[in-house]
Each structure stands twice: as structure tokens, then as C-alpha cells.
Design a protein around this motif. Structure first.
Motif, PDB file in Angstrom:
ATOM      1  N   THR A  83       0.812  -1.219   0.000  1.00 60.39           N
ATOM      2  CA  THR A  83       0.000   0.000   0.000  1.00 60.39           C
ATOM      3  C   THR A  83       0.843   1.265   0.000  1.00 60.39           C
ATOM      4  OG1 THR A  83      -1.679  -1.217   1.237  1.00 60.39           O
ATOM      5  CG2 THR A  83      -1.918   1.162   1.144  1.00 60.39           C
ATOM      6  N   PRO A 311     -12.301   2.630  -1.716  1.00 59.26           N
ATOM      7  CA  PRO A 311     -12.635   2.018  -3.012  1.00 59.26           C
ATOM      8  C   PRO A 311     -12.904   0.524  -2.858  1.00 59.26           C
ATOM      9  CG  PRO A 311     -10.268   2.303  -2.842  1.00 59.26           C
ATOM     10  CD  PRO A 311     -10.859   2.907  -1.583  1.00 59.26           C
ATOM     11  N   HIS A 313     -11.466  -2.050  -4.167  1.00 63.14           N
ATOM     12  CA  HIS A 313     -10.380  -2.986  -4.492  1.00 63.14           C
ATOM     13  C   HIS A 313     -10.392  -4.152  -3.497  1.00 63.14           C
ATOM     14  CE1 HIS A 313      -9.239   0.669  -6.464  1.00 63.14           C
ATOM     15  NE2 HIS A 313      -8.414   1.116  -5.562  1.00 63.14           N
ATOM     16  N   VAL A 391      -4.037  -0.991  -6.460  1.00 64.49           N
ATOM     17  CA  VAL A 391      -3.881  -0.364  -5.136  1.00 64.49           C
ATOM     18  C   VAL A 391      -3.071   0.921  -5.244  1.00 64.49           C
ATOM     19  CG1 VAL A 391      -2.911  -0.667  -2.816  1.00 64.49           C
ATOM     20  CG2 VAL A 391      -4.169  -2.546  -3.897  1.00 64.49           C
ATOM     21  N   SER A 393      -3.424   3.075  -7.323  1.00 59.89           N
ATOM     22  CA  SER A 393      -4.332   4.165  -7.708  1.00 59.89           C
ATOM     23  C   SER A 393      -4.751   5.003  -6.503  1.00 59.89           C
ATOM     24  CB  SER A 393      -5.582   3.593  -8.394  1.00 59.89           C
ATOM     25  OG  SER A 393      -6.385   2.860  -7.492  1.00 59.89           O
ATOM     26  N   ASN A 394      -4.575   4.469  -5.293  1.00 60.00           N
ATOM     27  CA  ASN A 394      -4.906   5.225  -4.086  1.00 60.00           C
ATOM     28  C   ASN A 394      -3.980   6.415  -3.867  1.00 60.00           C
ATOM     29  OD1 ASN A 394      -6.886   3.352  -3.670  1.00 60.00           O
ATOM     30  ND2 ASN A 394      -5.901   2.325  -1.958  1.00 60.00           N
ATOM     31  N   ARG A 395      -2.894   6.497  -4.650  1.00 61.38           N
ATOM     32  CA  ARG A 395      -2.034   7.682  -4.581  1.00 61.38           C
ATOM     33  C   ARG A 395      -2.848   8.951  -4.857  1.00 61.38           C
ATOM     34  NH1 ARG A 395       0.805   3.815  -3.623  1.00 61.38           N
ATOM     35  NH2 ARG A 395      -0.250   4.358  -1.705  1.00 61.38           N
ATOM     36  N   TYR A 397      -5.935   9.704  -3.882  1.00 65.78           N
ATOM     37  CA  TYR A 397      -6.597  10.159  -2.651  1.00 65.78           C
ATOM     38  C   TYR A 397      -5.575  10.756  -1.682  1.00 65.78           C
ATOM     39  CZ  TYR A 397      -9.695   6.664  -4.719  1.00 65.78           C
ATOM     40  OH  TYR A 397     -10.433   5.914  -5.597  1.00 65.78           O
ATOM     41  N   GLU A 398      -4.429  10.087  -1.560  1.00 62.08           N
ATOM     42  CA  GLU A 398      -3.381  10.591  -0.664  1.00 62.08           C
ATOM     43  C   GLU A 398      -2.884  11.955  -1.125  1.00 62.08           C
ATOM     44  OE1 GLU A 398      -1.483   6.152   0.264  1.00 62.08           O
ATOM     45  OE2 GLU A 398      -0.418   7.599  -0.962  1.00 62.08           O
ATOM     46  N   HIS A 404      -7.168   6.532   3.293  1.00 64.44           N
ATOM     47  CA  HIS A 404      -7.977   5.551   2.559  1.00 64.44           C
ATOM     48  C   HIS A 404      -7.901   4.210   3.278  1.00 64.44           C
ATOM     49  CE1 HIS A 404      -4.242   3.823   0.933  1.00 64.44           C
ATOM     50  NE2 HIS A 404      -3.855   5.078   0.759  1.00 64.44           N
ATOM     51  N   ILE A 406      -8.864  -0.236   2.419  1.00 60.47           N
ATOM     52  CA  ILE A 406      -9.254  -1.221   1.401  1.00 60.47           C
ATOM     53  C   ILE A 406      -9.743  -2.496   2.107  1.00 60.47           C
ATOM     54  CG2 ILE A 406      -8.057  -0.467  -0.674  1.00 60.47           C
ATOM     55  CD1 ILE A 406      -5.585  -1.932   0.206  1.00 60.47           C
TER      56      ILE A 406
END
Length: 536
Positions: A83, A311, A313, A391, A393-395, A397-398, A404, A406
Motif C-alpha cells: 500500500t 474504493p 479494491h 492499489v 491508484s490510491n495515490r 486520494y493521498e 484511505h 481497502i
């Protein structure tokens, strides 16, 4: 050797250090939430008792990266989905550890690997422990890396997704459905514990994963929830999501992805180049599918600053959706072909180097003959595509300052599905069946995209192409044998641009003078990522 540890990225979650232990993220252990100083104390308590790291980590639920510096070595630990990426290098009599590959590259004057550039263009990420920079490595999903004071490196996975025949669960489908729902409920309760009353924001698609999280939160009485969906107003995803949100009685926001929210000059903007460096890190294609949608939500203060983005995922993966795309591999040779056909599918005009082929074979040969072949396929997918693209792709939101979670990658849920027999992932699919029968039905959200498809092409794609066995074999043959000049238009004929990704790709196409194909969207972004290297 001198040791230089520089963790620079504090978007969303913050790094915390005490007594040589660096942590990021959160852990739930024995129904208690641990973060920052409390997480360091928990680790110290276990280590002082002589508990092995591998045994500690199998009791941790959550998302985390950990670095432990002792007198004679350094341990680098990633959670099962990588992550929060960490990187390392040993060069010039120095051990370098960071979450920023641009920092390490500058320190060692690293050169790019041509073979791995090819791999990046073909699948969108660099597989295994390497990065695009020679001598710079990444900590992989579910891995412990130990670097001794003399620079020796030892790598060991404490978790993978492979399975043997003896490990498979023997229960009936009804019993497995009940167990799945029980574990899912526990995973959602852990999410609620972590959220602690803060707003949970769910990107709601037309599929089952995000809907399962939203419905289970409703079932557990958690009402501080916002749902959002994006794309074209008449898409099947939007039609399903609107109805789901209405029946769950949660706030729902629709964002139309169009030129009003996508800056045509974004590739030159400083904020975007900052995001690019952060999300790319010489390993992963940046995920642009919902970047401008989320930027729009953030810039317009639509969601509270303390929100947690959740999300979906990747429940469908655990349930077997990726196995159902092609004929099930029955040997390591089958797995080799399946990996190539599933994942090395963009920029096919570029030939893979023998080095990349060798890497795949080395991966397969590292497992015993007792490992079930289909699980080698799934494990590769989990360690590579899921960790380094989905995963990662959560960059997004950060980058905009949000935490975030999952929950569908909850370790207990992962371990359960690892042991679910193949027939319950490919024929009688317990994941989707259990959700329809025991979760969605009670809340009136048993809807699917195939039922609301408003064109014959979309109905074919959602109802037939994904369900009939014959199409798995046709797809396998076509992917393996047809030239890309034929495959690209065929794929675009079947699959429609419901999220309006063309408007996102257009500035990149203009810069690179490329033709638009929806099926090449990630390949276009990957090419831009490499082309832009010299400019940062």
C-alpha cells in the motif's frame, strides 16, 4: 556502511519514527486500532518477547509499511498489497532507504534499464523487486527485506496467494457462503473501528465490490457515508449506481467527466508533475481514470477534509473474476502464456525482451510442483497488477490529503479466498452469489449492468461476453495470435468508453501524436510517463 533513511512523502498518512522504528498506516490487532506511537509500542512489545516478524505480521489487519533499524541490520516490511511503497539501494558504501526513487536515483546517479522500460510499456509496471533504475529496488507486497550492515540483501515473502490441494477448504458451497459473509462482516467492522465516526467516501461503480462495502456499512448502522460515481450521464455504471444509492439512502454525487473538469494543459502543470513523480516512482503507471474527478470533488469542498476514501479494491479478484477471463491454466507453461495474454497487452508493437521472459519463468520455477497452477496466475496478479496498479491508484486520494482503506483486501478475507476451491470461483461463484442472496437482496440493490444496458453492444459485453465459456477460448486465441492492429479496434468495438477516458487521454495524445484506442488508455499513459522522465 553509512545508512541514509529518508521517508519524504506524507500525503494522507504520515510517517512516524521512534527508537529506530518507522511506521506508516494503521493496524488492527486483537480488536484494537494502532497507529503511529501505539503501533511502534506494539511492535517493540512483540519483538522484545522474541516473536518472529512473520508471526507478528499474520495477526495484523490494515494497511502499513514498516522499517526497523537495529545495530546490525534493517528490516523493511510491506503489507500484503504494497500500500505504501518503499525503495532501497546499496551503492557507494551507503545503504539508502526511501519512499522516493527520484531521491535515490540522484544520490547514486542511477541509470535506466532498457529491458525494464520495455516491460513497463507493455504492462504498466515493473514486476518483481526491481525498478526502472539499475540498482534501486522496491519492497514487494507481503515481503520482508533484510539489509545487513555490510550491504547484503535478503528477501523473503511472509505471505503469498498460492495454494496447494491439501490447503483447499472442504466445506459445501452453502457453508462457504456463510463463512464468507461472516468474515466480510468482521472486515467491515474493522473499517468502522478505523473510521471512528469520520465520513467514509466510496467511489461507487456499477459492480459488486463498492456496492458490497456500502451495503454492509448500512447493515452495520454506519450512516456517515457519501457515494460518488463518474463518467457519462447515460452509462450503465451511472444508472446502476444511482439506483443503489437511492435504495441505500446514502448521499450520492455524480461527476460528469468532461472538458469542464479536465484541464487541456494538465501535463505541463506543476501540481500534476508533482503527482506524477509521487505516483510513478519508477515502477507504476499513474492512474488517471478518476484523478480529475477526485480533484474536482476536492477543489469544490464536496467531501469533508477528514474523510476516508474506501474504493472496492478488489473483491471481484478474490472471487475469481480474473480466473474466469481465460481458460484455467493447468500447467506452469499455461500460466506463462496466461500471464502474457492477460497483462502484457498494451503497446504490443514493442517486443518484450528475453530478460522479461526470463523473469516470468524464474517466478514460476520458484514454486514447487505441488502449487496449483491457477494460483500461480492469481498470485502473480496479486503481487504485480493488483499491488502496483490497482492499489497504487490510491495515490490520488493521498495526494489530495485523504486517508484511505481497502477492506476487501482484509487479510482474513484474502486468506479465506486463497483456500476456496476453484469450482467456487469459476462455476458456482460464491462471492457474487452470497452478496446477491444475503446482502443486496435485503436492501433492494440486486442490480447489474447487464440488466440496465441500453444498447445491444453494451448488453452483449455485460451479459454474454463475460459469461459464456466459449468466449474465454475465443479471447485466448485472439489475444495470443491476432496482431495488435486487429485486436485494438475489436476490443473497442465490444467495450465502450462509459467513463469518457478520451477526454483525459486527449492532452497526452496531442503531445505524443498517438491515435486513440480505449483499450490502449493505460498504454498511452505508460508511454507518457516514460517520455516525461527527462523533464523532471
Amino acid at each position: 556502511m553509512k545508512i541514509d533513511i529518508k521517508f519524504r512523502h506524507n500525503y494522507g498518512y504520515l510517517w512516524y519514527e521512534k527508537q529506530g522504528i518507522y511506521v506508516k498506516g494503521y493496524v488492527i490487532h486483537e480488536s484494537t486500532l494502532y497507529q503511529k506511537e501505539d503501533l511502534v509500542k506494539l511492535l517493540l512489545e512483540h519483538l522484545e518477547k522474541g516473536v518472529k516478524l512473520e508471526n507478528i505480521l499474520t495477526t495484523f489487519y490494515g494497511i502499513f509499511s514498516i522499517a526497523i533499524k537495529t545495530d546490525d541490520k534493517i528490516h523493511l516490511i510491506s503489507d500484503t498489497t504494497r500500500t505504501f511503497p518503499m525503495f532501497y539501494a546499496v551503492a557507494n558504501d551507503e545503504i539508502l532507504i526511501s519512499d522516493d526513487t527520484f531521491f535515490i536515483k540522484k544520490k547514486i546517479d542511477g541509470q535506466y534499464n532498457k529491458d525494464l522500460k520495455t516491460e513497463f510499456l507493455r504492462c504498466g509496471y515493473v514486476t518483481g523487486p526491481e525498478t526502472l533504475i539499475n540498482g534501486v529496488y522496491q519492497v514487494q507486497a507481503g515481503e520482508i527485506v533484510v539489509i545487513s550492515e555490510d550491504g547484503q540483501i535478503m528477501r523473503k515473502f511472509y505471505h503469498d496467494y498460492t495454494v496447494t490441494q491439501d490447503e483447499l477448504l472442504k466445506d459445501s458451497s452453502d457453508a462457504l457462503k456463510k463463512e464468507f459473509l461472516k468474515i466480510l462482516d468482521k472486515a467491515i467492522k474493522r473499517l468502522i473501528l478505523m473510521a471512528n465516526g469520520d465520513t467514509i467516501v466510496i467511489p461507487l461503480s456499477g459492480g459488486y465490490d463498492s456496492r458490497a462495502i456500502a451495503t454492509m456499512l448500512k447493515k452495520n448502522g454506519y450512516e456517515n457515508v457519501i457515494l460518488y460515481t463518474y463518467g457519462k450521464p447515460d452509462s450503465t455504471e451511472v444508472r446502476v449506481a444511482r439506483e443503489v444509492a437511492k435504495n441505500l439512502e446514502f448521499e450520492w454525487i455524480f461527476v460528469e467527466q468532461n472538458e469542464d473538469i479536465v484541464d487541456p494543459d494538465y501535463p505541463e502543470r506543476d501540481f500534476f508533475l508533482e503527482f506524477y513523480k509521487y505516483a510513478f516512482n519508477h515502477v507504476s503507471t499513474i492512474h488517471l481514470q478518476d484523478f480529475f474527478v477526485f480533484k474536482h470533488l476536492h477543489d469544490n469542498s464536496v467531501i469533508p477534509k477528514n474523510s476516508i476514501i474506501v474504493p472496492g479494491h478488489s473483491g471481484d479478484f478474490l472471487g475469481g473474476s480474473h480466473l474466469r477471463k481465460l481458460p484455467i491454466p493447468k500447467s506452469k507453461r499455461d500460466v506463462f502464456n496466461t500471464i502474457l495474454i492477460k497483462h502484457y497487452i498494451v503497446n504490443e508493437h514493442i517486443k518484450l525482451s528475453p530478460y522479461v521472459v526470463k523473469k516470468i519463468n524464474e517466478y514460476l520455477n520458484s514454486f514447487s510442483e505441488h502449487t496449483l497452477p491457477y494460483s500461480l496466475d492469481d498470485n502473480w496478479n496479486m503481487k504485480e497488477r493488483q499491488a502496483k496498479f490497482i492499489v497504487n491508484s490510491n495515490r490520488t486520494y493521498e495526494f489530495f490529503g485523504y486517508r484511505h482503506a481497502i477492506p476487501l483486501w482484509d487479510l482474513e478475507l484474502v486468506e479465506f479466498f486463497r483456500r476456496v476451491p476453484l469450482e467456487y470461483k469459476t462455476k458456482e461463484v460464491i462471492y457474487s452469489d452470497a452478496l446477491r442472496e444475503s446482502v443486496f437482496k435485503d436492501f433492494g440493490v440486486v442490480l447489474s449492468q447487464k440488466d440496465v444496458a441500453n444498447t445491444m453492444a453494451l448488453e452483449f459485453y455485460h451479459r454474454i461476453f463475460h459469461s459464456m465459456e466459449i468466449f474465454r477460448h475465443i479471447r485466448y486465441f485472439a489475444e495470443k495470435n491476432l496482431p495488435s492492429q486487429i485486436k485494438r479496434p475489436l476490443k473497442d468495438l465490444i467495450q465502450k468508453d462509459e467513463n469518457n477516458l478520451y477526454v483525459v487521454a486527449k492532452p497526452l495524445l496531442r503531445k505524443m501524436n498517438r491515435k486513440w484506442y480505449l483499450s490502449e488508455f493505460n498504454g498511452i499513459v505508460a508511454e507518457w510517463c516514460l517520455a516525461n522522465l527527462e523533464g523532471v
